[in-house]
Scaffold this motif. Structure first.
Motif, PDB file in Angstrom:
ATOM      1  N   ARG A   1     -53.218  95.304   6.580  1.00 53.14           N
ATOM      2  CA  ARG A   1     -52.308  96.106   7.402  1.00 53.14           C
ATOM      3  C   ARG A   1     -51.952  97.415   6.710  1.00 53.14           C
ATOM      4  NH1 ARG A   1     -48.816  90.762   8.372  1.00 53.14           N
ATOM      5  NH2 ARG A   1     -49.809  89.980  10.281  1.00 53.14           N
ATOM      6  N   SER A   2     -51.726  97.357   5.402  1.00 57.78           N
ATOM      7  CA  SER A   2     -51.339  98.567   4.675  1.00 57.78           C
ATOM      8  C   SER A   2     -52.456  99.603   4.703  1.00 57.78           C
ATOM      9  CB  SER A   2     -50.964  98.225   3.227  1.00 57.78           C
ATOM     10  OG  SER A   2     -52.089  97.865   2.453  1.00 57.78           O
TER      11      SER A   2
ATOM     12  N   GLN B   1     -50.522  85.706   3.219  1.00 60.79           N
ATOM     13  CA  GLN B   1     -49.642  86.865   3.416  1.00 60.79           C
ATOM     14  C   GLN B   1     -50.214  88.097   2.720  1.00 60.79           C
ATOM     15  OE1 GLN B   1     -47.178  87.865   0.494  1.00 60.79           O
ATOM     16  NE2 GLN B   1     -47.268  89.813   1.583  1.00 60.79           N
TER      17      GLN B   1
ATOM     18  N   ASP C   1     -51.215  91.481   4.719  1.00 60.45           N
ATOM     19  CA  ASP C   1     -50.446  92.700   4.467  1.00 60.45           C
ATOM     20  C   ASP C   1     -51.266  93.768   3.759  1.00 60.45           C
ATOM     21  OD1 ASP C   1     -48.254  91.773   5.776  1.00 60.45           O
ATOM     22  OD2 ASP C   1     -47.095  91.256   3.988  1.00 60.45           O
TER      23      ASP C   1
ATOM     24  N   GLU D   1     -44.105  84.106   2.475  1.00 59.67           N
ATOM     25  CA  GLU D   1     -44.045  85.226   1.542  1.00 59.67           C
ATOM     26  C   GLU D   1     -44.621  84.806   0.191  1.00 59.67           C
ATOM     27  OE1 GLU D   1     -43.485  89.100   0.517  1.00 59.67           O
ATOM     28  OE2 GLU D   1     -43.093  88.189   2.490  1.00 59.67           O
TER      29      GLU D   1
ATOM     30  N   THR E   1     -47.484  94.334  -0.240  1.00 55.27           N
ATOM     31  CA  THR E   1     -46.614  94.619   0.900  1.00 55.27           C
ATOM     32  C   THR E   1     -47.374  95.422   1.941  1.00 55.27           C
ATOM     33  OG1 THR E   1     -45.744  96.686  -0.009  1.00 55.27           O
ATOM     34  CG2 THR E   1     -44.611  94.657  -0.634  1.00 55.27           C
ATOM     35  N   ALA E   2     -46.929  95.343   3.168  1.00 51.21           N
ATOM     36  CA  ALA E   2     -47.640  95.962   4.288  1.00 51.21           C
ATOM     37  C   ALA E   2     -47.432  97.470   4.376  1.00 51.21           C
ATOM     38  CB  ALA E   2     -47.210  95.313   5.603  1.00 51.21           C
ATOM     39  N   ASP E   3     -46.483  98.027   3.616  1.00 53.75           N
ATOM     40  CA  ASP E   3     -46.169  99.450   3.742  1.00 53.75           C
ATOM     41  C   ASP E   3     -46.403 100.230   2.453  1.00 53.75           C
ATOM     42  OD1 ASP E   3     -44.185  98.343   2.229  1.00 53.75           O
ATOM     43  OD2 ASP E   3     -42.505  99.169   3.395  1.00 53.75           O
TER      44      ASP E   3
END
Length: 696
Positions: free
Chosen positions: A128-129, A121, A125, A116, A452-454
């Motif tokens: 991915r986002s 990372q 991410d 993290e 962050t991924a979201d």
């Protein structure tokens, strides 16, 4: 937004992918084998001469159109992919760079044990986002709803102007762009600047031209805004869309045109805050600068002061509700590509399809790669360099750069129109050129950035905020000469006048520009001309206003300046005569700096190539002399095919001439080209000796 005094080899220019002809009858099974054989032969030849012979069109005489002679076969046989607006040499490499970066990202993303906060990372991410369309569709407009609400609650013009600053920090649109850059008249310090901004269409002319094409674009623009508002759930979408066009038209009235904005001297206007307030009394500058975190600044450089004066009047005379509607539009359109798929698709339909003729949207992974490159470019760049850029390539490039520098110095010595005093100053500047090759010696630090991924929108906003914070730190520190303005995986190059630096990212140092397997002739014609082009920006009509330390000052004698200007005027006239379409010509004034760069680049590269031979005769390779290979190498780097809509936009906004004229325009002025290919007065590329332009 950062605005740099930078001249690039292609800024927004050319690139490519050859496409097979898929509509041959199924019975013609022999054709693919023949095509493969020809391709293999071309590869073999490229390893010896560096020239793609399969791309030639021998029906064209080299003396009539050398660009089509070298590239015409490729142009005839190439279709522009449906998810692009152009194809060609630059675009081949850009597509390759995307593939290379995708492989790096996917390899990182596949790892299950990412620490993290680590760079790995963040890369995984962030990608991915962007790729998680299911989450984006569920969120809809929610990621920017808080900002939309904040705009809706603005209760005064003073609060509006302060919000211009807030919007800038988070990455939204505003009618003026703030940035921190080197003070052009005191290059040892950074200064705050403001640049005109705030238009959705490519150029101010799009708001006023009454030709049918522009009328149709404005109508489509209003329909697009209304559709975006509908998708976002806004009230009164049609009326609101008309308001946006009306306000942007008022803003556009005050914009300087593209030729005016090129003028470095005219753009330098350092005002105290009291003078700025006098120029624009209706603007809440205290609130604006406080929002940007620069409330303690005593002065600011205004690039287009008449624009700020005009904007002041527009702010005063336009109702607050109309301004709030406009600011909500700016927020929505700036973030549309990172929101739900319906908003993303509608954004594509207008800006890519209607404006530029792009038939299909790029695969999402390509846009994901672009997002990672934009936010975490140097993280990926570290890996890219290890995989795709060798120490041998850097060493050979360093040799080429120094050979070009030496040839440039010789050329300055031999100029018959420049006085000795100006020659001394020019050579001092040349000696101080700082070449950067491949990648930065000091990499960007992303440790403070949370990914962050979201939260795709949040990732972008946090990155924009962090970049702004880093920019503010410059005001209290030394000039960051280690800083790059392109990532290593960028297929481009640039000259930065205030730092007097020439920069060549790793990704452009590949065939057809730079071929480690090819002889020197084609490399000098390719990457040598690119090096010379960037050096040439140091001595183009604007770059020549800066000295070796990067300061905007007059180091010319009055007579030399007149001689220089006369040569520039002749080049403007030459390029004004080039017809892109029957109803559209190149803008010689807009493209003057790049045209000087092209002419200087190929001229100096040729001198450097001849100097590298040490008096020996170049070998004949593949039946071609060294001089022939040099000029072919130059022409093949401009290989390009562009859709008409995109080309029209570029002619209106791009300081680079279309690729075709970048090749023939420069060569038409070179006596060495005439000698090599025996041009005569009856040939189409022929320019009478007394009318040929020689600058450097």
């Amino acid at each position: 937004m950062r605005k740099l005094v930078i001249g690039g080899i292609c800024a927004s220019m050319i690139a490519g992918l050859s496409a097979c002809n898929d509509d041959k009858p199924a019975t013609q099974t022999a054709a693919p084998k023949a095509e493969k054989t020809a391709t293999a032969a071309a590869v073999t030849q490229a390893l010896t001469s560096g020239i793609d012979f399969a791309n030639f069109d021998k029906s064209v005489r080299p003396q009539d159109d050398f660009y089509l002679y070298v590239n015409g076969g490729w142009i005839k046989n190439t279709e522009i992919p449906s998810d692009r607006t152009s194809a060609g040499a630059f675009y081949d490499l850009r597509e390759k760079s995307k593939d290379d970066v995708k492989a790096i990202i996917e390899e990182v993303a596949a790892s299950k044990d990412l620490t993290e906060g680590s760079d790995e990372q963040k890369v995984a991410d962030l990608y991915r986002s962007f790729m998680d369309t299911e989450t984006l569709d569920k969120l809809g407009i929610q990621p920017i709803q808080a900002e939309l609400d904040k705009i809706a609650k603005l209760d005064s013009k003073a609060a509006l102007v302060a919000y211009f600053g807030e919007s800038q920090v988070l990455g939204g649109g505003t009618p003026m762009a703030f940035y921190i850059g080197v003070d052009a008249k005191e290059s040892s310090r950074y200064a705050t600047h403001i640049w005109q901004y705030g238009l959705s269409l490519p150029d101010k002319d799009y708001y006023f031209n009454d030709a049918e094409r522009f009328v149709n674009i404005r109508q489509a623009f209003v329909a697009h805004i209304a559709k975006m508002y509908q998708l976002a759930g806004f009230a009164n979408p049609e009326a609101s869309a008309e308001q946006v066009l009306a306000l942007e038209t008022e803003i556009a009235k005050n914009h300087w045109d593209k030729v005016e904005t090129r003028n470095s001297t005219k753009r330098y206007n350092k005002l105290t805050l009291a003078e700025l307030a006098e120029l624009s009394p209706n603007m809440n500058w205290d609130g604006y600068f406080t929002a940007l975190g620069v409330a303690d600044q005593s002065d600011i450089i205004i690039n287009q002061p008449s624009y700020i004066q005009g904007l002041d009047k527009v702010v005063a005379e336009t109702k607050l509700d109309v301004w709030k509607n406009y600011m909500q539009w700016q927020l929505l359109t700036h973030f549309a590509g990172q929101l739900s798929q319906p908003l993303d698709k509608e954004n594509f339909e207008f800006f890519s399809k209607t404006l530029n003729g792009q038939a299909e949207q790029q695969p999402r992974w390509k846009r994901g790669v672009a997002t990672v490159n934009g936010l975490l470019g140097e993280v990926v760049g570290k890996v890219y360099v290890k995989r795709h850029f060798t120490p041998e390539a850097k060493t050979r490039m360093q040799t080429l750069v120094e050979n070009l520098r030496g040839a440039y110095g010789d050329s300055i010595d031999n100029l018959d129109w420049m006085s000795d005093n100006t020659k001394v100053a020019a050579k001092e500047k040349l000696a101080k050129f700082d070449p950067k090759i491949g990648y930065p010696e000091r990499w960007e630090d992303y440790s403070k950035l949370t990914i962050t991924a979201d939260d795709l929108i949040g990732n972008g906003i946090r990155a924009s905020q962090l970049q702004h914070e880093k920019s503010l730190e410059k005001l209290s520190g030394p000039i960051r000469k280690w800083e790059w303005h392109m990532t290593p995986q960028t297929v481009n190059a640039y000259y930065n006048a205030t730092m007097n630096e020439i920069v060549f990212p790793a990704a452009i140092l590949q065939p057809p520009f730079f071929n480690m397997q090819a002889d020197d002739a084609v490399n000098y014609g390719g990457i040598g001309a690119v090096i010379g082009h960037e050096m040439g920006h140091g001595f183009d009509d604007q770059g020549a206003k800066y000295d070796g330390e990067g300061n905007l000052r007059d180091w010319w004698t009055e007579q030399d300046l007149k001689e220089f200007a006369a040569r520039g005027k002749a080049l403007v006239s030459q390029y004004n005569d080039y017809a892109v379409f029957d109803d559209l010509h190149v803008n010689g004034e807009l493209t003057l700096g790049e045209n000087i760069g092209d002419l200087s680049g190929v001229t100096i590269a040729y001198k450097a190539y001849k100097k590298s031979l040490n008096g020996k005769e170049a070998p004949v390779i593949d039946g071609l002399s060294g001089d022939e290979r040099f000029f072919i190498g130059f022409s093949q780097i401009w290989r390009a095919k562009i859709k008409e809509e995109a080309m029209r936009n570029r002619v209106a906004t791009d300081p680079h001439s279309p690729a075709h004229f970048r090749a023939v325009g420069a060569l038409s002025n070179m006596p060495e080209f005439y000698n090599t290919f025996e041009l005569k007065p009856t040939d189409k590329m022929y320019i009478a000796p007394e009318k040929r332009v020689k600058i450097w």
